[in-house]
Design an enzyme around this catalytic site. Structure first.
Site, PDB file in Angstrom:
ATOM      1  N   GLY B  93       0.656  -1.257  -0.214  1.00 42.77           N
ATOM      2  CA  GLY B  93      -0.220  -0.008   0.063  1.00 42.77           C
ATOM      3  C   GLY B  93       0.813   1.167  -0.086  1.00 42.77           C
ATOM      4  O   GLY B  93       0.421   2.200   0.658  1.00 42.77           O
ATOM      5  N   LEU B  94       1.963   1.114  -0.837  1.00 42.04           N
ATOM      6  CA  LEU B  94       2.637   2.385  -0.946  1.00 42.04           C
ATOM      7  C   LEU B  94       2.960   3.290   0.380  1.00 42.04           C
ATOM      8  O   LEU B  94       2.618   4.370   0.427  1.00 42.04           O
ATOM      9  CB  LEU B  94       1.812   3.430  -1.915  1.00 42.04           C
ATOM     10  CG  LEU B  94       1.686   2.811  -3.444  1.00 42.04           C
ATOM     11  CD1 LEU B  94       0.663   3.693  -4.183  1.00 42.04           C
ATOM     12  CD2 LEU B  94       3.044   2.859  -3.944  1.00 42.04           C
ATOM     13  N   CYS B 149       0.486   1.031  -9.495  1.00 44.52           N
ATOM     14  CA  CYS B 149       0.139   0.402  -8.545  1.00 44.52           C
ATOM     15  C   CYS B 149      -1.470  -0.037  -8.142  1.00 44.52           C
ATOM     16  O   CYS B 149      -1.956   0.687  -8.170  1.00 44.52           O
ATOM     17  CB  CYS B 149       0.872   1.052  -7.361  1.00 44.52           C
ATOM     18  SG  CYS B 149       0.633   0.003  -5.812  1.00 44.52           S
ATOM     19  N   LYS B 184       6.651   3.236 -15.358  1.00 42.26           N
ATOM     20  CA  LYS B 184       6.473   1.824 -15.069  1.00 42.26           C
ATOM     21  C   LYS B 184       5.017   1.663 -15.265  1.00 42.26           C
ATOM     22  O   LYS B 184       4.126   2.141 -14.753  1.00 42.26           O
ATOM     23  CB  LYS B 184       6.593   1.707 -13.435  1.00 42.26           C
ATOM     24  CG  LYS B 184       6.517   0.145 -13.356  1.00 42.26           C
ATOM     25  CD  LYS B 184       7.536  -0.182 -11.923  1.00 42.26           C
ATOM     26  CE  LYS B 184       7.186  -1.693 -11.696  1.00 42.26           C
ATOM     27  NZ  LYS B 184       8.156  -2.006 -10.648  1.00 42.26           N
ATOM     28  N   GLY B 264       8.708 -11.663 -12.431  1.00 39.07           N
ATOM     29  CA  GLY B 264       8.898 -13.132 -12.515  1.00 39.07           C
ATOM     30  C   GLY B 264      10.187 -13.598 -12.763  1.00 39.07           C
ATOM     31  O   GLY B 264      10.368 -14.992 -13.053  1.00 39.07           O
ATOM     32  N   GLY B 285      12.669  -8.844  -8.460  1.00 39.66           N
ATOM     33  CA  GLY B 285      11.914  -8.395  -7.247  1.00 39.66           C
ATOM     34  C   GLY B 285      11.560  -9.761  -6.167  1.00 39.66           C
ATOM     35  O   GLY B 285      12.522 -10.022  -5.394  1.00 39.66           O
ATOM     36  N   SER B 286      10.720 -10.424  -6.571  1.00 38.88           N
ATOM     37  CA  SER B 286      10.356 -11.554  -5.565  1.00 38.88           C
ATOM     38  C   SER B 286      11.246 -12.588  -5.560  1.00 38.88           C
ATOM     39  O   SER B 286      11.274 -13.155  -4.681  1.00 38.88           O
ATOM     40  CB  SER B 286       8.939 -12.160  -6.366  1.00 38.88           C
ATOM     41  OG  SER B 286       7.863 -11.169  -6.529  1.00 38.88           O
TER      42      SER B 286
END
Lengths: 335, 359
Positions: B93-94, B149, B184, B264, B285-286
């Protein structure tokens, strides 16, 4: 025996097998420890190491990290101090209520062999992560527990290891800080060890170590020292031999003092830090302390890491990511 | 003897040449030299200078800060990030201290030795402008605007799914900053290629794709409740890689500015795949969860090994999937044309024979 290297092996940082999603458990039993403290028990065989933590989710409220204070093959327990919205709700839960568990996360304490002389220092509810550790350590462990007053000294009569108490108001044991007791003990052990012909003390648990300090010709020792010397070339202070390892958990300022005392005496220590957490597995970055992630690299950090962590006892991030000093963080956290 | 020696010499040279082809992984991106194509995705780790430094030191060439917003914001309550095994769902949530409250952070970042990408967001064009103008003065190497987002009601995605809105916000931000601008994008856009084109027309210097996909939801069946406090959350990790590859493919086709491909990516082969779709840089990222912070050097090494094994450079494979597709399409088109007109050009005997046999 001079010092023990707490190595951070890369393999150790790999997350262990854990439940990705919440494991929903019913509260088996609730114990009120003292006003504002409660322990919730769950029936589950958790694969856990002292010092690790789990994320506890009360559906519809929030999710927070908690360490495991009671652990057996059949059940485990978490001790909660009512401070904020979540923890007040949590101690209000009753037997049979559903709680979600994720974890365990983090690295946990490096447990030293039973021949080592060890000190454990707990401040307030900092006893929670140390309780399972003390149970695994030798009975001769020098164990200090401090709290506001007598009633807040958790888990009375739980440990075989003798406890040295210490309270802010002097209602039990020493009146003052836990660090006073630690310093005093280190001094007295130093004097004991300084004699060239250190006599083996009556204390069986410490016999090996205290004896070694003055016995350089001991073959076992030379091997050990050779190893330690290679590992610890950067170490400035030589361990005076009072303790081989100090474990601490409590308010960060207390842990910082313990760390300082240990540094000046060349004793390695491990402390368990606390930061605001989100994911628990090192992705979101909410719990950064210096360049370390408390959830994944910690929450237990050894001296070698603490030395390079500029944010230790200095800054912590709020929920918004704003870096504030420790006092502000503590007051925000206990809102 | 001499001959043998000569042969060895030539062989060694050839071997050397082969090694040199992939060479160093350095990349020139919008005038900055990056040590490799690895980028830290926004919203992951980038919370203070020390951790950004650590990420850079563990092999990432361009690190992105957590998105900076116009006002202090706590983000959502926990649970915010849940690992699903094949990826993650998150609704952080930024969270942001607010762009005005970050003086110390900027001071620390002043004497950095790594390229920095500052991600920003806003709730309106004015807010974007305001934050961008301020952040630009702090001299990050790039500014990335997050118009994608999914985890906030008022911020982000409303811009990224609309051509006109994204054009407006990108052109407004571009006017007030003097560092290269990265936009983005979200995979939720109906036609991500068109959005990217609108951004390019508005002055964007690069496109970063994709933000989290979805939004999705997970429900705990015991408590009968959505797990995330925000109820819905963006998806990331291996499960969205095909979406990311498709988006980068579409964007590469639509625009001529460079694309940062992410979504991914967790292995060198994933990186090759997204580069072939058209990415110039590869974001991660993940995968920090599954492979640790060292994931950047690991993926970079795997990418380099793949390039060495196939004796090519990143430039050789960039957008490679398009070239093959195009030639095949052309052949198909001409073939279709021939069939439409009802006769075949009799320029090659082989074809006549071939068709004759079939008849």
């Amino acid at each position: 025996m001079t010092s023990v290297k707490i190595s951070e092996k890369p393999g150790k940082l790999k997350p262990e097998k854990f439940k990705n999603r919440h494991l929903m458990l019913k509260i088996l039993e609730k114990q009120i420890n003292c006003p504002g403290f409660a322990t919730l028990f769950f029936e589950y065989n958790l694969d856990f190491r002292p010092g690790q933590f789990i994320m506890v989710w009360i559906p519809g409220i929030d999710e927070k990290p908690y360490t495991i204070s009671h652990h057996s093959k059949k059940k485990f327990g978490i001790t909660i101090e009512a401070k904020g919205i979540f923890s007040k709700k949590a101690i209000g839960l009753e037997k049979g209520d559903l709680v979600g568990i994720r974890g365990p996360f983090g690295t946990g304490f490096d447990i030293v062999p039973s021949s080592f002389s060890v000190a454990v220092i707990a401040g307030g509810c900092g006893i929670a992560p140390l309780a399972t550790l003390v149970e695994k350590l030798d009975d001769s462990t020098f164990f200090i527990h401090g709290a506001r007053s007598k009633e807040f000294l958790l888990y009375p009569g739980r440990f075989k290891t003798g406890r040295h108490y210490c309270t802010d108001d002097g209602s039990k044991g020493h009146k003052g800080f836990v660090t006073d007791l630690l310093e005093k003990e280190i001094q007295s052990r130093k004097i004991k060890n300084s004699g060239k012909n250190a006599e083996i003390t009556g204390n069986t648990g410490n016999a090996e170590n205290t004896g070694n300090a003055g016995n350089a010709e001991n073959t076992g020792l030379t091997v050990q020292e050779g190893k330690a010397g290679r590992d610890q070339q950067a170490e400035k202070t030589v361990n005076t031999g009072a303790f081989d390892m100090v474990y601490a958990c409590g308010p960060e300022i207390m842990m910082y003092r313990v760390f300082q005392i240990c540094e000046s005496n060349g004793i390695p220590c491990q402390v368990s830090l606390e930061r605001y957490m989100r994911c628990g597995f090192g992705v979101c970055g909410a719990c950064v302390c210096g360049d370390r992630l408390v959830c994944r690299d910690g929450p237990v950090f050894g001296s070698d890491k603490l030395r390079s962590m500029a944010d230790f006892n200095r800054t912590a991030l709020l929920k918004s990511g704003k870096a504030v000093d420790m006092n502000q963080f503590v007051s925000w956290r206990s809102r | 003897m001499v001959m043998v020696y000569g042969f060895e010499h030539i062989y060694k040279q050839a071997h050397k040449k082969k090694k040199l082809k992939a060479g160093k992984m350095t990349i020139n991106f919008l005038g900055k030299t990056l040590k490799n194509p690895m980028v830290l995705a926004s919203g992951v780790l980038g919370n203070n200078r020390d951790i950004l430094q650590r990420v850079y030191d563990s092999g990432c060439a361009l690190v992105t800060m957590k998105s900076i917003g116009p006002f202090p914001r706590d983000g959502h309550n926990n649970p915010t990030v849940i690992d699903l095994g094949h990826g993650m769902i998150n609704a952080v949530g930024l969270p942001t201290p607010g762009y005005r409250n970050m003086e110390e952070e900027w001071k620390e970042l002043e004497n950095r030795n790594f390229p920095l990408n500052a991600s920003i967001y806003g709730g309106s064009v004015e807010e974007f402008e305001m934050v961008a103008k301020f952040v630009s003065l702090k001299k990050p190497d790039f500014i990335e605007i997050n118009i994608s987002c999914p985890n906030s009601d008022q911020h982000g995605m409303i811009f990224g799914v609309d051509e006109k809105a994204s054009f407006k916000v990108v052109s407004a931000v571009k006017k007030v900053i003097d560092v290269p601008l990265i936009v983005k994008l979200t995979p939720q856009a109906l036609n991500i290629g068109k959005i990217a084109k609108a951004c390019e027309n508005a002055g964007a210097d690069a496109i970063c794709a994709i933000n989290t996909a979805g939004p999705g939801m997970i429900i705990d069946i015991e408590s009968k409740m959505p797990v995330l406090a925000f109820k819905t959350g963006g998806l990331s990790g291996p499960m969205i890689k095909p979406v990311a590859v498709r988006c980068v493919y579409d964007i590469f086709k639509a625009v001529s500015i460079p694309v940062i491909g992410l979504g991914g990516i967790s292995t060198g082969k994933d990186a090759v795949e997204i580069i072939m779709a058209g990415a110039s840089l590869v974001g991660i990222g993940s995968a920090v969860k599954s492979r640790g912070i060292e994931v950047f050097s690991k993926v970079n090494l795997e990418l380099k090994q793949w390039l060495d094994a196939h004796d090519c450079t990143i430039d050789d494979i960039k957008g490679a999937a398009h070239k093959k597709q195009e030639t095949r399409n052309k052949k198909q088109e001409t073939r279709n044309k021939k069939q439409d007109t009802g006769y075949r050009i009799q320029d090659t005997g082989y074809r006549i024979q071939d068709t004759g046999n079939k008849k």
